[in-house]
Design a protein around this motif. Sequence first.
Motif, mmCIF file in Angstrom:
data_model
loop_
_atom_site.group_PDB
_atom_site.id
_atom_site.type_symbol
_atom_site.label_atom_id
_atom_site.label_comp_id
_atom_site.label_asym_id
_atom_site.label_seq_id
_atom_site.Cartn_x
_atom_site.Cartn_y
_atom_site.Cartn_z
ATOM 1 N N HIS A 57 7.492 -4.318 0.286
ATOM 2 C CA HIS A 57 6.460 -4.203 0.555
ATOM 3 C C HIS A 57 5.503 -5.468 1.277
ATOM 4 O O HIS A 57 5.180 -5.434 2.432
ATOM 5 C CB HIS A 57 5.581 -3.489 -0.167
ATOM 6 C CG HIS A 57 5.776 -1.793 -0.411
ATOM 7 N ND1 HIS A 57 5.548 -1.109 0.472
ATOM 8 C CD2 HIS A 57 6.199 -1.238 -1.777
ATOM 9 C CE1 HIS A 57 6.018 -0.067 -0.302
ATOM 10 N NE2 HIS A 57 6.333 0.055 -1.328
ATOM 11 N N SER B 234 -0.789 -5.597 8.060
ATOM 12 C CA SER B 234 0.844 -5.869 8.439
ATOM 13 C C SER B 234 1.076 -6.854 9.647
ATOM 14 O O SER B 234 0.074 -7.061 10.320
ATOM 15 C CB SER B 234 1.173 -4.634 9.172
ATOM 16 O OG SER B 234 2.356 -4.451 9.672
ATOM 17 N N THR C 49 -0.115 -3.354 3.081
ATOM 18 C CA THR C 49 1.193 -4.445 3.706
ATOM 19 C C THR C 49 1.494 -3.769 4.805
ATOM 20 O O THR C 49 1.970 -4.456 5.869
ATOM 21 C CB THR C 49 1.979 -4.722 2.680
ATOM 22 O OG1 THR C 49 2.921 -3.455 2.406
ATOM 23 C CG2 THR C 49 1.456 -5.278 1.363
ATOM 24 N N GLY C 50 1.483 -2.282 4.852
ATOM 25 C CA GLY C 50 2.218 -1.726 6.398
ATOM 26 C C GLY C 50 1.233 -1.411 7.295
ATOM 27 O O GLY C 50 1.749 -1.059 8.489
ATOM 28 N N HIS C 51 -0.104 -1.582 6.955
ATOM 29 C CA HIS C 51 -1.180 -1.075 7.859
ATOM 30 C C HIS C 51 -2.316 -2.145 8.101
ATOM 31 O O HIS C 51 -2.243 -2.755 9.134
ATOM 32 C CB HIS C 51 -1.801 0.116 7.384
ATOM 33 C CG HIS C 51 -0.707 1.330 7.470
ATOM 34 N ND1 HIS C 51 -0.780 2.256 8.681
ATOM 35 C CD2 HIS C 51 0.105 1.943 6.627
ATOM 36 C CE1 HIS C 51 0.274 3.221 8.451
ATOM 37 N NE2 HIS C 51 0.754 3.045 7.069
ATOM 38 N N ARG D 79 6.250 -7.068 4.710
ATOM 39 C CA ARG D 79 5.758 -6.438 5.782
ATOM 40 C C ARG D 79 4.674 -7.156 6.336
ATOM 41 O O ARG D 79 4.108 -7.130 7.539
ATOM 42 C CB ARG D 79 5.411 -4.879 5.644
ATOM 43 C CG ARG D 79 6.532 -4.214 5.262
ATOM 44 C CD ARG D 79 6.281 -2.685 4.871
ATOM 45 N NE ARG D 79 7.478 -1.864 4.568
ATOM 46 C CZ ARG D 79 7.223 -0.768 3.985
ATOM 47 N NH1 ARG D 79 6.259 -0.323 3.509
ATOM 48 N NH2 ARG D 79 8.597 -0.035 3.741
ATOM 49 N N MET D 80 4.017 -8.057 5.555
ATOM 50 C CA MET D 80 2.995 -8.865 6.110
ATOM 51 C C MET D 80 3.470 -9.818 6.790
ATOM 52 O O MET D 80 2.274 -10.658 7.651
ATOM 53 C CB MET D 80 1.985 -9.452 4.903
ATOM 54 C CG MET D 80 1.479 -8.343 4.066
ATOM 55 S SD MET D 80 0.335 -8.873 2.928
ATOM 56 C CE MET D 80 1.199 -9.839 1.821
ATOM 57 N N HIS E 133 5.880 1.010 11.978
ATOM 58 C CA HIS E 133 4.728 1.096 12.519
ATOM 59 C C HIS E 133 4.445 0.225 13.883
ATOM 60 O O HIS E 133 3.266 0.147 14.273
ATOM 61 C CB HIS E 133 3.515 0.851 11.538
ATOM 62 C CG HIS E 133 3.795 1.637 10.380
ATOM 63 N ND1 HIS E 133 3.142 3.132 10.562
ATOM 64 C CD2 HIS E 133 4.058 1.758 9.096
ATOM 65 C CE1 HIS E 133 3.313 3.821 9.187
ATOM 66 N NE2 HIS E 133 3.928 3.122 8.491
ATOM 67 N N HIS E 134 5.537 -0.626 14.105
ATOM 68 C CA HIS E 134 5.428 -1.642 15.041
ATOM 69 C C HIS E 134 5.573 -1.213 16.494
ATOM 70 O O HIS E 134 5.591 -1.994 17.497
ATOM 71 C CB HIS E 134 6.153 -2.869 14.609
ATOM 72 C CG HIS E 134 6.212 -3.262 13.317
ATOM 73 N ND1 HIS E 134 4.948 -3.266 12.485
ATOM 74 C CD2 HIS E 134 7.276 -3.192 12.281
ATOM 75 C CE1 HIS E 134 5.407 -3.714 11.180
ATOM 76 N NE2 HIS E 134 6.739 -3.704 11.123
ATOM 77 N N HIS F 266 1.576 0.354 0.466
ATOM 78 C CA HIS F 266 2.196 0.506 1.868
ATOM 79 C C HIS F 266 0.964 0.638 2.726
ATOM 80 O O HIS F 266 0.860 0.107 3.846
ATOM 81 C CB HIS F 266 2.803 1.974 1.862
ATOM 82 C CG HIS F 266 3.272 2.341 3.167
ATOM 83 N ND1 HIS F 266 4.365 1.803 3.810
ATOM 84 C CD2 HIS F 266 2.575 3.152 4.215
ATOM 85 C CE1 HIS F 266 4.502 2.471 5.242
ATOM 86 N NE2 HIS F 266 3.314 3.199 5.490
#
Length: 480
Positions: free
Chosen positions: A323, A300, A295-297, A326-327, A394-395, A292
């Motif tokens: 996961h 991302s 790929t999420g931060h 998310r990229m 997170h977007h 996370h």
Amino acid sequence: MPQFVPPFELRDNEEQVEAWYNNPARQENRRLAEENLRLKKLLRENGISWDRRLTLDLNDPTGSRGAWADSKAARRSSRSGRSDQRLPSLPVEIILYILEYSLTSSQPIIDPLSKLNPHVLLPEEKKMSKAQIAINFLATCRAYHDEGERFLWRNNTFVFTDCLALQNFRNLGLEHRKQITHITMRITARYYDEDFEREHRAPYPTSNPTRNPLRLRVIPRVYDNTLARRGFRSYTWLQVVDFLTVLRPPFDPDHDTTQPRPRLLPALESLRIDLVNFPSDFLTAPSPVEMHALTGHDLSMSLKELQLTGIPECQWGSDMASHLVRMVRDDGLFLKSDSTYVSSNRVRKQSDGDWEPRAVRAWKVLAEEYLQSKKKTNGSSLPMGGGHHGHHSHHGTVKIPAVPAEEGQPETTWQNRRTLWKRVPVSRDSEERVWAEFDRTTGTIILSEEYENPDMDTYDPEELVCHHCQMMHSPYDDDY
């Protein structure tokens, strides 16, 4: 039916210390130190001190320095005297054409700047000549080296089978790394055991359940009577984490500290990940925290397209895919397929398969339009979330633009249904692409039989409002 013993996920200590020892900078230091010792020994055997201040008199014109200068002048005059024997010169444009052709490979270059591992190569890749390109061109002169490097890194495609090979790209200048827009990661699962005679089998890594169990290639390890983790171990999901970690921004001492550091490959738009020997319901659960964070931060929404093959058809594989997707940026393309390769005693390529294409978060355009219309109507709006079951997004803090529409797309025949067009490969290993129309609400391709049914030409924005949490997100899939 044999009993499958699941391995314990762990990074192998012996491989880690070997990687530390074989670090490129450390290898170069050892090479230079050994070369200095050889040169000092050569000077000492001929009665010459390695310190030039003890052997050369700079004020003596008859010394060795003057003789060297005289010999150099003699060589220069000798060359000028036979200028008529020089080779004919070519125009610069012709030289550049030759240079570009010589440094462009017809096949992907595997693990550039690194030593190849034969256990992860196909038989034809092992037989492939190492001289895929005329790399010696770069050693001809400084001009050929500078021009040839640009052709080398811009015109070729690259496959990485080891995260350390990708890590060596940090030694490459940013001006060359920012020319690379696509790479392939071939991640082969590694298994270890201290029992040399024990044989391990796993379900065949494909969606076909009738295949016989696969005999795994196990790397033997010497038994160590300590409290360290022993037995049957694997390096699979953590290997995916290590590959993606390398894509983070490397350190550059010359970088402007007032600007953010660029990623390892700043212009990367398309990424293909081939997972080899990742069986379903066999591996232990991956760590969601590290994935996370990556790929999420850190990575991302950095890609326009992600191709994923060999992901296990189980809960852990589904979580890993959620996961990785998310990229991909909004309106991007996510392609998933069966395993491309399988490895037992050797690496084999599977027969060509089909992709399962999805448009990533294509519903967000509809949600934003609906929110704006609600706001204009009654001055209120609904919040927009990232998914079901408490998944957070997170977007909302940083607005990253969606993937722009491709040029030359056909006209849609729908009046009400909201769609978008994407070019998708005709098969898993084909470079040919065709246009496909995706439904923005579901993210899936519109089938041919749907065009024949006029009742499918509907669009209800209320479907984007979840009846459980009263937030706007895709009601069909958390990941898209």
